[in-house]
Design an enzyme around this catalytic site. Structure first.
Site, PDB file in Angstrom:
ATOM      1  N   SER A   1       0.865  -1.179   0.000  1.00  0.00           N
ATOM      2  CA  SER A   1       0.000   0.000   0.000  1.00  0.00           C
ATOM      3  C   SER A   1       0.899   1.226   0.000  1.00  0.00           C
ATOM      4  O   SER A   1       2.069   1.133   0.385  1.00  0.00           O
ATOM      5  CB  SER A   1      -0.858  -0.031   1.272  1.00  0.00           C
ATOM      6  OG  SER A   1      -1.393   1.246   1.530  1.00  0.00           O
ATOM      7  N   TYR A   9      -2.173  -0.902  10.059  1.00  0.00           N
ATOM      8  CA  TYR A   9      -2.246  -1.207   8.620  1.00  0.00           C
ATOM      9  C   TYR A   9      -0.936  -0.804   7.926  1.00  0.00           C
ATOM     10  O   TYR A   9      -0.341  -1.595   7.186  1.00  0.00           O
ATOM     11  CB  TYR A   9      -3.439  -0.461   8.013  1.00  0.00           C
ATOM     12  CG  TYR A   9      -3.640  -0.722   6.537  1.00  0.00           C
ATOM     13  CD1 TYR A   9      -4.283  -1.881   6.106  1.00  0.00           C
ATOM     14  CD2 TYR A   9      -3.186   0.185   5.573  1.00  0.00           C
ATOM     15  CE1 TYR A   9      -4.469  -2.130   4.746  1.00  0.00           C
ATOM     16  CE2 TYR A   9      -3.375  -0.049   4.222  1.00  0.00           C
ATOM     17  CZ  TYR A   9      -4.017  -1.206   3.816  1.00  0.00           C
ATOM     18  OH  TYR A   9      -4.190  -1.448   2.469  1.00  0.00           O
TER      19      TYR A   9
HETATM   20  P1  NDP Z   1     -11.580  -6.136   0.367  1.00  0.00           P
HETATM   21  O1  NDP Z   1     -11.940  -5.784   1.775  1.00  0.00           O
HETATM   22  O2  NDP Z   1     -12.510  -5.805  -0.724  1.00  0.00           O
HETATM   23  O3  NDP Z   1     -11.231  -7.685   0.275  1.00  0.00           O
HETATM   24  C1  NDP Z   1     -10.379  -8.258   1.229  1.00  0.00           C
HETATM   25  C2  NDP Z   1     -10.319  -9.749   1.006  1.00  0.00           C
HETATM   26  O4  NDP Z   1      -9.531 -10.321   2.075  1.00  0.00           O
HETATM   27  C3  NDP Z   1     -11.684 -10.409   1.061  1.00  0.00           C
HETATM   28  O5  NDP Z   1     -11.775 -11.404   0.061  1.00  0.00           O
HETATM   29  C4  NDP Z   1     -11.714 -11.029   2.440  1.00  0.00           C
HETATM   30  O6  NDP Z   1     -12.524 -12.183   2.540  1.00  0.00           O
HETATM   31  C5  NDP Z   1     -10.254 -11.389   2.643  1.00  0.00           C
HETATM   32  N1  NDP Z   1     -10.006 -11.565   4.070  1.00  0.00           N
HETATM   33  C6  NDP Z   1     -10.154 -10.642   5.044  1.00  0.00           C
HETATM   34  N2  NDP Z   1      -9.950 -11.218   6.240  1.00  0.00           N
HETATM   35  C7  NDP Z   1      -9.665 -12.513   6.011  1.00  0.00           C
HETATM   36  C8  NDP Z   1      -9.394 -13.616   6.862  1.00  0.00           C
HETATM   37  N3  NDP Z   1      -9.393 -13.507   8.180  1.00  0.00           N
HETATM   38  N4  NDP Z   1      -9.142 -14.815   6.290  1.00  0.00           N
HETATM   39  C9  NDP Z   1      -9.180 -14.962   4.945  1.00  0.00           C
HETATM   40  N5  NDP Z   1      -9.448 -13.954   4.099  1.00  0.00           N
HETATM   41  C10 NDP Z   1      -9.705 -12.750   4.638  1.00  0.00           C
HETATM   42  O7  NDP Z   1     -10.148  -5.433   0.149  1.00  0.00           O
HETATM   43  P2  NDP Z   1      -9.408  -4.975  -1.197  1.00  0.00           P
HETATM   44  O8  NDP Z   1      -9.777  -5.856  -2.303  1.00  0.00           O
HETATM   45  O9  NDP Z   1      -9.552  -3.527  -1.303  1.00  0.00           O
HETATM   46  O10 NDP Z   1      -7.884  -5.225  -0.776  1.00  0.00           O
HETATM   47  C11 NDP Z   1      -7.096  -6.287  -1.267  1.00  0.00           C
HETATM   48  C12 NDP Z   1      -5.656  -6.006  -0.880  1.00  0.00           C
HETATM   49  O11 NDP Z   1      -5.229  -4.786  -1.495  1.00  0.00           O
HETATM   50  C13 NDP Z   1      -5.447  -5.809   0.610  1.00  0.00           C
HETATM   51  O12 NDP Z   1      -4.225  -6.415   0.995  1.00  0.00           O
HETATM   52  C14 NDP Z   1      -5.377  -4.302   0.773  1.00  0.00           C
HETATM   53  O13 NDP Z   1      -4.631  -3.933   1.906  1.00  0.00           O
HETATM   54  C15 NDP Z   1      -4.692  -3.918  -0.512  1.00  0.00           C
HETATM   55  N6  NDP Z   1      -4.913  -2.522  -0.949  1.00  0.00           N
HETATM   56  C16 NDP Z   1      -6.149  -2.108  -1.386  1.00  0.00           C
HETATM   57  C17 NDP Z   1      -6.327  -0.823  -1.836  1.00  0.00           C
HETATM   58  C18 NDP Z   1      -7.647  -0.326  -2.342  1.00  0.00           C
HETATM   59  O14 NDP Z   1      -7.765   0.850  -2.702  1.00  0.00           O
HETATM   60  N7  NDP Z   1      -8.690  -1.130  -2.400  1.00  0.00           N
HETATM   61  C19 NDP Z   1      -5.209   0.158  -1.851  1.00  0.00           C
HETATM   62  C20 NDP Z   1      -3.956  -0.385  -1.377  1.00  0.00           C
HETATM   63  C21 NDP Z   1      -3.840  -1.678  -0.956  1.00  0.00           C
HETATM   64  P3  NDP Z   1     -14.046 -12.044   3.082  1.00  0.00           P
HETATM   65  O15 NDP Z   1     -14.730 -11.133   2.103  1.00  0.00           O
HETATM   66  O16 NDP Z   1     -14.526 -13.445   3.050  1.00  0.00           O
HETATM   67  O17 NDP Z   1     -13.933 -11.448   4.451  1.00  0.00           O
END
Ligand code: NDP
Length: 250
Positions: free
Chosen positions: A157, A170
């Site tokens: 990030s 984070y």
């Molecule tokens: P979302 O919240 O949309 O998705 C997160 C995903 O992680 C979901 O599929 C969720 O599963 C899964 N997850 C969360 N907790 C757990 C757990 N305990 N065990 C297994 N799976 C888990 O996030 P994003 O798609 O936005 O983010 C994806 C990545 O990109 C992250 O690492 C985030 O930090 C990074 N990021 C995102 C940005 C953005 O603008 N969106 C910017 C910079 C970085 P479930 O839905 O089943 O909980």
């Protein structure tokens, strides 16, 4: 910082014959990327917490004519090392190797000054965003070495590269991910078949982004599908030999 080659156009069968594990594949970026990987020929293993979400990605991949995916439900919060070993044993039995591992699952935790940061939330964020990718990578190493050209990518990030106020656990977890990626790249470079890089997706239209910036206009953000080329580049043979780099998806 590194970006993918300007005008990069992935071939339609870029990921054919590749077995790629994607964490957090049920929603947001992981969902879009997993579907994009399958559309370019990859056999995708969908790992995530919510089975219903994984099943709908699975169905969409098959409906689009993609290779048969795998589903592996796992809650990274409570996962023990034995759980990762069991996953690796199952993958080894089914596929005999692993060509790609995208650490994408993550949680935001809370945006608060360190002074008011909840200790239990700090621990949860570090567990899912940093400790789980460490343990999963460690467990998968042998399987990754069975591939002639394997790619591991950690999701970072902007605040992992330049920490800022109120991003607490984070930002620390993402800075840790950068360190983990660099260490692994350094430790494995001599082998030549396995690469480790990090990727910053930039602002993307997902639930997490909305949680962090509830007031912004979501329509102005790119979708997960729009940042797919960077992920395709990192997981296909076009990036072979590139390791220890910090990529920007946008
Ligand atoms: P979302 O919240 O949309 O998705 C997160 C995903 O992680 C979901 O599929 C969720 O599963 C899964 N997850 C969360 N907790 C757990 C757990 N305990 N065990 C297994 N799976 C888990 O996030 P994003 O798609 O936005 O983010 C994806 C990545 O990109 C992250 O690492 C985030 O930090 C990074 N990021 C995102 C940005 C953005 O603008 N969106 C910017 C910079 C970085 P479930 O839905 O089943 O909980």
């Amino acid at each position: 910082m590194t970006t993918i080659p300007r005008g990069y156009t992935p071939s339609q069968d870029l990921l054919k014959q590749r077995v790629i594990l994607v964490t957090g594949a049920g929603d947001g970026i992981g969902r879009g990327v997993a579907k994009g990987f399958a559309a370019h020929g990859a056999t995708v293993i969908l790992l995530g917490k919510t089975i219903k979400k994984l099943e709908s990605v699975y169905d969409e991949i098959l409906e689009a004519g993609g290779p048969l995916p795998g589903i592996y439900p796992m809650d990274l919060m409570g996962a023990k090392y034995k759980d990762y070993e069991d996953l690796v044993a199952a993958l080894d039995k089914e596929y005999g190797r692993l060509d790609g591992l995208l650490h994408n699952a993550g949680i935001l935790g809370e945006r608060a000054p360190i002074e008011h940061h909840e200790v239990h939330i700090w621990q949860q964020v570090l567990q899912i965003n940093l400790s789980a990718p460490f343990a999963l990578t460690k467990a998968c190493l042998e399987l990754l070495y069975k591939s002639a050209d394997a790619s591991v990518t950690f999701t970072s990030s902007g605040v992992g590269r330049k920490p800022r106020a109120y991003w607490g656990a984070y930002a620390v977890s993402k800075a840790g991910i950068e360190a983990l990626s660099a260490i692994l790249a350094d430790e494995t470079e001599h082998r030549g078949t396995l690469r480790f890089n990090s990727i910053n997706p930039g602002p993307v239209r997902t639930a997490m982004r909305h949680q962090a910036f509830p007031a912004e206009d979501r329509d102005k953000l790119l979708t997960p599908e729009q940042i797919l080329p960077a992920y395709l580049y990192l997981f296909g043979s076009d990036s072979k030999g590139i390791t220890g780099q910090q990529f920007e998806a946008q």
